[in-house]
Design an enzyme around this catalytic site. Structure first.
Site, PDB file in Angstrom:
ATOM      1  N   HIS A  37       0.882  -1.420  -0.146  1.00  0.00           N
ATOM      2  CA  HIS A  37       0.047  -0.073   0.003  1.00  0.00           C
ATOM      3  C   HIS A  37       0.818   1.217   0.002  1.00  0.00           C
ATOM      4  CE1 HIS A  37      -2.913  -2.796   2.247  1.00  0.00           C
ATOM      5  NE2 HIS A  37      -3.726  -2.447   1.269  1.00  0.00           N
ATOM      6  N   GLN A  61     -18.094  -6.532  -0.636  1.00  0.00           N
ATOM      7  CA  GLN A  61     -17.127  -7.625  -1.573  1.00  0.00           C
ATOM      8  C   GLN A  61     -16.876  -8.723  -0.880  1.00  0.00           C
ATOM      9  OE1 GLN A  61     -14.166  -4.017  -1.591  1.00  0.00           O
ATOM     10  NE2 GLN A  61     -12.618  -5.717  -1.562  1.00  0.00           N
TER      11      GLN A  61
HETATM   12  O1  PAF Z   1      -8.212  -3.491  -3.085  1.00  0.00           O
HETATM   13  C1  PAF Z   1      -8.619  -3.348  -2.122  1.00  0.00           C
HETATM   14  O2  PAF Z   1      -8.077  -3.012  -1.179  1.00  0.00           O
HETATM   15  C2  PAF Z   1     -10.344  -3.194  -1.991  1.00  0.00           C
HETATM   16  O3  PAF Z   1     -10.738  -3.995  -2.860  1.00  0.00           O
HETATM   17  C3  PAF Z   1     -10.651  -1.781  -2.598  1.00  0.00           C
HETATM   18  C4  PAF Z   1     -10.452  -1.170  -4.008  1.00  0.00           C
HETATM   19  C5  PAF Z   1     -10.295  -0.622  -1.635  1.00  0.00           C
HETATM   20  C6  PAF Z   1     -12.290  -1.721  -2.497  1.00  0.00           C
HETATM   21  O4  PAF Z   1     -12.817  -1.902  -1.523  1.00  0.00           O
END
Ligand code: PAF
Length: 285
Positions: A37, A61
């Site tokens: 990140h 999700q």
């Molecule tokens: O890649 C991620 O961490 C997630 O899928 C995102 C893009 C933040 C969406 O919740």
């Protein structure tokens, strides 16, 4: 660094920044931040005048049997890391304001969300496409940065942005790996040291595929079969899929040429891991 929790305040702030002519660079995350990140955030900082990072563990999700409730939540530590990186704003909305009880609008890609990951996680990309659309509408970035580690997600988001004419440039940052080759992921927190060693078989199988291609193999099935044999030999693994696809439509490639990506999802004991490498074969006429 300022923490913004309200959706309205974030949207107003973004509007103000844009009026001032500032270029907003945005990195959406679910927190549990790691070096992968941080590399995306460093990239965003170079591309924009103002950097916004969102932290939101998106319930939409996660499937019913997935790890939503145990997904690592480390906000204090995340905020410290973002402050060290001199991020301008962390957007940290709560679940109730993001998905109020009467929420009913979802974004879905008809075909692309059904293949690869979608075969095993049927609602995953509907949740991703929906939250990313919402976040883009709230943060109004000029540039949004996503990781190559989530290959299908990156292809889907680029397609969604094209299909819905969203005014944002999508930038994809490289996968960051441990020295062993293991791709950094928030879910690596579920692995102990011994499991991490076994998990390197994902990357090793990708390197094996790359070597086969370098040695002239162009038959995708042969490569996938050889990767499968290698992974199956490792204790505690169960393969969900190994795929070789083009990067525009996510269609399976049979004979390798041009640009394509080899991706895989493998269970290591109770932990599901994904990884991929992109390959470009220049003009081979
Ligand atoms: O890649 C991620 O961490 C997630 O899928 C995102 C893009 C933040 C969406 O919740």
């Amino acid at each position: 660094m300022k923490t913004v929790k309200s959706l309205k305040s974030m949207q107003r702030l973004a509007g103000r920044l844009k009026c001032e002519g500032k270029k907003i660079a945005f990195v959406p995350t679910m927190g549990a931040l790691h070096e992968g990140h941080l590399a995306l955030i460093r990239k965003a900082k170079k591309l924009g005048d103002v950097t916004v990072v969102s932290i939101f563990v998106n319930p939409a999700q996660f499937g019913p049997s997935e790890d939503f409730s145990k997904y690592p939540r480390t906000f204090k530590e995340d905020r410290r890391r973002l402050r060290d990186l001199k991020v301008d704003y962390v957007f940290y909305p709560d679940r109730e304001s993001t998905y109020p009880p009467d929420y009913e609008t979802y974004v879905n890609l008809e075909k692309m969300s059904k293949v690869l990951e979608g075969q095993f996680r049927p609602i995953h990309f509907r949740g991703v496409a929906t939250i990313v659309t919402k976040l883009l509408n709230i943060v109004q970035p000029d540039i949004a940065v996503f990781g190559q580690k989530d290959y299908q997600q990156s292809v889907i988001i680029k397609k969604m942005v094209r299909d819905l004419n969203l005014p944002v440039k999508i930038v994809i940052g490289k996968t960051v790996r441990e020295e062993s080759g293991l791709a950094l992921s928030s879910r690596n927190k579920y692995l102990d040291e011994e499991q991490k060693k076994r998990a390197t078989v994902l990357y090793k199988s990708l390197m094996h595929a790359r070597d086969m291609i370098r040695n002239g193999e162009r038959n995708a099935s042969k490569i996938k079969r050889s990767m499968r044999l290698m992974i199956d030999r490792m204790a505690g693994t169960k393969i969900d899929y190994i795929a070789i696809t083009d990067d525009e439509r996510l269609e399976q490639v049979r004979r390798l040429s041009g640009k394509f990506t080899i991706s895989l999802a493998v269970w290591l004991d109770e932990v599901r891991l994904i990884d991929n490498i992109s390959v470009f074969l220049g003009d081979e006429k």
